[in-house]
Design an enzyme around this catalytic site. Sequence first.
Site, PDB file in Angstrom:
ATOM      1  N   GLY A 287       5.828  -1.327   6.757  1.00 47.46           N
ATOM      2  CA  GLY A 287       6.484  -2.532   6.262  1.00 47.46           C
ATOM      3  C   GLY A 287       7.840  -2.794   6.876  1.00 47.46           C
ATOM      4  N   SER A 288       8.059  -2.348   8.122  1.00 45.76           N
ATOM      5  CA  SER A 288       9.383  -2.612   8.708  1.00 45.76           C
ATOM      6  C   SER A 288       9.564  -4.104   9.003  1.00 45.76           C
ATOM      7  CB  SER A 288       9.625  -1.761   9.956  1.00 45.76           C
ATOM      8  OG  SER A 288       8.820  -2.174  11.023  1.00 45.76           O
TER       9      SER A 288
ATOM     10  N   ARG B 239     -15.403  -7.981   1.628  1.00 44.09           N
ATOM     11  CA  ARG B 239     -14.200  -8.588   2.208  1.00 44.09           C
ATOM     12  C   ARG B 239     -13.784  -9.820   1.396  1.00 44.09           C
ATOM     13  NH1 ARG B 239     -12.318  -7.192   6.620  1.00 44.09           N
ATOM     14  NH2 ARG B 239     -14.201  -6.229   7.439  1.00 44.09           N
TER      15      ARG B 239
ATOM     16  N   ARG C   7      -6.180  -5.849   8.064  1.00 47.00           N
ATOM     17  CA  ARG C   7      -7.466  -6.277   7.524  1.00 47.00           C
ATOM     18  C   ARG C   7      -7.951  -7.487   8.308  1.00 47.00           C
ATOM     19  NH1 ARG C   7     -10.655  -4.128   4.276  1.00 47.00           N
ATOM     20  NH2 ARG C   7     -11.071  -5.998   3.043  1.00 47.00           N
ATOM     21  N   ILE C   8      -9.250  -7.515   8.541  1.00 45.48           N
ATOM     22  CA  ILE C   8      -9.852  -8.746   9.064  1.00 45.48           C
ATOM     23  C   ILE C   8     -10.064  -9.648   7.853  1.00 45.48           C
ATOM     24  CG2 ILE C   8     -11.896  -9.716  10.199  1.00 45.48           C
ATOM     25  CD1 ILE C   8     -11.653  -7.590  12.154  1.00 45.48           C
ATOM     26  N   LEU C   9      -9.693 -10.913   7.980  1.00 42.48           N
ATOM     27  CA  LEU C   9      -9.727 -11.803   6.812  1.00 42.48           C
ATOM     28  C   LEU C   9     -11.000 -12.637   6.798  1.00 42.48           C
ATOM     29  CD1 LEU C   9      -6.035 -12.996   7.138  1.00 42.48           C
ATOM     30  CD2 LEU C   9      -6.920 -11.203   5.631  1.00 42.48           C
TER      31      LEU C   9
ATOM     32  N   ASN D  49       1.199 -14.596  11.315  1.00 42.65           N
ATOM     33  CA  ASN D  49       0.984 -13.176  11.603  1.00 42.65           C
ATOM     34  C   ASN D  49       1.889 -12.785  12.752  1.00 42.65           C
ATOM     35  OD1 ASN D  49      -0.287 -10.586  11.583  1.00 42.65           O
ATOM     36  ND2 ASN D  49      -1.528 -11.211  13.349  1.00 42.65           N
TER      37      ASN D  49
ATOM     38  N   HIS E 221       1.977 -10.102  15.954  1.00 47.17           N
ATOM     39  CA  HIS E 221       1.057  -9.268  16.726  1.00 47.17           C
ATOM     40  C   HIS E 221       1.834  -8.645  17.887  1.00 47.17           C
ATOM     41  CE1 HIS E 221      -2.746  -7.896  18.306  1.00 47.17           C
ATOM     42  NE2 HIS E 221      -2.379  -8.333  19.498  1.00 47.17           N
TER      43      HIS E 221
ATOM     44  N   SER F  93       4.244 -11.518  19.476  1.00 49.72           N
ATOM     45  CA  SER F  93       4.009 -12.948  19.227  1.00 49.72           C
ATOM     46  C   SER F  93       3.897 -13.190  17.730  1.00 49.72           C
ATOM     47  CB  SER F  93       2.677 -13.402  19.854  1.00 49.72           C
ATOM     48  OG  SER F  93       2.598 -13.046  21.210  1.00 49.72           O
TER      49      SER F  93
ATOM     50  N   THR G 235      -5.785 -18.265  12.279  1.00 48.09           N
ATOM     51  CA  THR G 235      -7.019 -19.061  12.237  1.00 48.09           C
ATOM     52  C   THR G 235      -8.182 -18.077  12.091  1.00 48.09           C
ATOM     53  OG1 THR G 235      -7.109 -19.031  14.637  1.00 48.09           O
ATOM     54  CG2 THR G 235      -6.102 -20.961  13.634  1.00 48.09           C
TER      55      THR G 235
ATOM     56  N   ASP H 265      -6.339 -12.976  15.929  1.00 51.72           N
ATOM     57  CA  ASP H 265      -5.171 -13.063  16.830  1.00 51.72           C
ATOM     58  C   ASP H 265      -5.255 -14.259  17.778  1.00 51.72           C
ATOM     59  OD1 ASP H 265      -4.269 -10.681  15.674  1.00 51.72           O
ATOM     60  OD2 ASP H 265      -5.295  -9.455  17.150  1.00 51.72           O
TER      61      ASP H 265
HETATM   62  C1  GAR Z   1       3.709  -4.036  13.886  1.00 49.94           C
HETATM   63  O1  GAR Z   1       3.939  -3.577  15.188  1.00 49.94           O
HETATM   64  C2  GAR Z   1       2.833  -5.270  13.903  1.00 49.94           C
HETATM   65  O2  GAR Z   1       3.063  -6.103  14.992  1.00 49.94           O
HETATM   66  C3  GAR Z   1       1.464  -4.643  13.998  1.00 49.94           C
HETATM   67  O3  GAR Z   1       1.514  -3.542  13.133  1.00 49.94           O
HETATM   68  C4  GAR Z   1       2.846  -3.044  13.090  1.00 49.94           C
HETATM   69  C5  GAR Z   1       3.265  -2.956  11.645  1.00 49.94           C
HETATM   70  O4  GAR Z   1       4.509  -2.316  11.530  1.00 49.94           O
HETATM   71  N1  GAR Z   1       0.450  -5.563  13.611  1.00 49.94           N
HETATM   72  C6  GAR Z   1      -0.739  -5.609  14.180  1.00 49.94           C
HETATM   73  O5  GAR Z   1      -1.108  -4.840  15.051  1.00 49.94           O
HETATM   74  C7  GAR Z   1      -1.656  -6.694  13.639  1.00 49.94           C
HETATM   75  N2  GAR Z   1      -2.648  -7.031  14.587  1.00 49.94           N
HETATM   76  P1  GAR Z   1       5.357  -2.464  10.205  1.00 49.94           P
HETATM   77  O6  GAR Z   1       4.446  -2.071   9.038  1.00 49.94           O
HETATM   78  O7  GAR Z   1       6.470  -1.486  10.378  1.00 49.94           O
HETATM   79  O8  GAR Z   1       5.832  -3.877  10.112  1.00 49.94           O
END
Ligand code: GAR
Length: 228
Positions: free
Chosen positions: A14-15, A66, A92-94, A108, A110, A137, A142, A146
């Site tokens: 969760g950073s 899901r 999660r895939i939505l 989101n 990515h 990004s 959608t 990604d």
């Molecule tokens: C982040 O690097 C984020 O971009 C990636 O997971 C990490 C979560 O870190 N997300 C994906 O790969 C989604 N496709 P965080 O929990 O410290 O924010």
Amino acid sequence: MTKAKIAILISGTGSNMAALLYAAKHPDCPYEVALVASNNPDAPGLKLAEAEDIPTFAHPHKGLTREAHDEIMHDAIIAAKADHVALAGYMRILSPEFVGKWEGRMLNIHPSLLPKYKGLHTHQRALEAGDSQGGCSVHLVTAELDDGPVLGQSPVAVLPGDTAETLASRVLIAEHQLYPRTLANYVSRASSPEYLVAQVRERALAMPEADEVTSNGRPWFGTIQGHT
Ligand code: GAR
């Protein structure tokens, strides 16, 4: 200023959620965090959100379809009166139903320069391809993974000797800068001149024989009979 209300969905550290939350502490931030929710009740980010007095919600996805799990998350988001959703490491895939309910209101982050490297192992793939830059990004969500319109990107230089881990740690710093700023711009776009002109342009040019000219540096729209 009426602030947008954001539900942040996380699965782990969760950073990025923390970056969004701390940006929201500034009085001029156009959004507030209404909820932090997770599919993982042990997600460390939940504890941080609780300590910051943000309402939290967790429901494991195990044993649920899901669609059923997405519906539980959706109900929690609605109960928190959130009007936008920010996915922040929500692994999660939505379901298409859930994506449809939040169309145009779910973002989101990515860890790649989309459209490059959708899915997992983005940094490793960038290094293996010999890219000189990785990056991140923020995009609208959608139905396709990604794939939604990109709202903002930050390139991050690859250094000699980089591993997927060292590159990921620098990209994460860039993510923390990019996400709050892009989310703030997105939720306040209705007051941006560029956004308003784009809305007028879309409607004006949909009319038969419509045309656009520039006058004194400003766009004007009209028909070929005469510009107004
Ligand atoms: C982040 O690097 C984020 O971009 C990636 O997971 C990490 C979560 O870190 N997300 C994906 O790969 C989604 N496709 P965080 O929990 O410290 O924010």
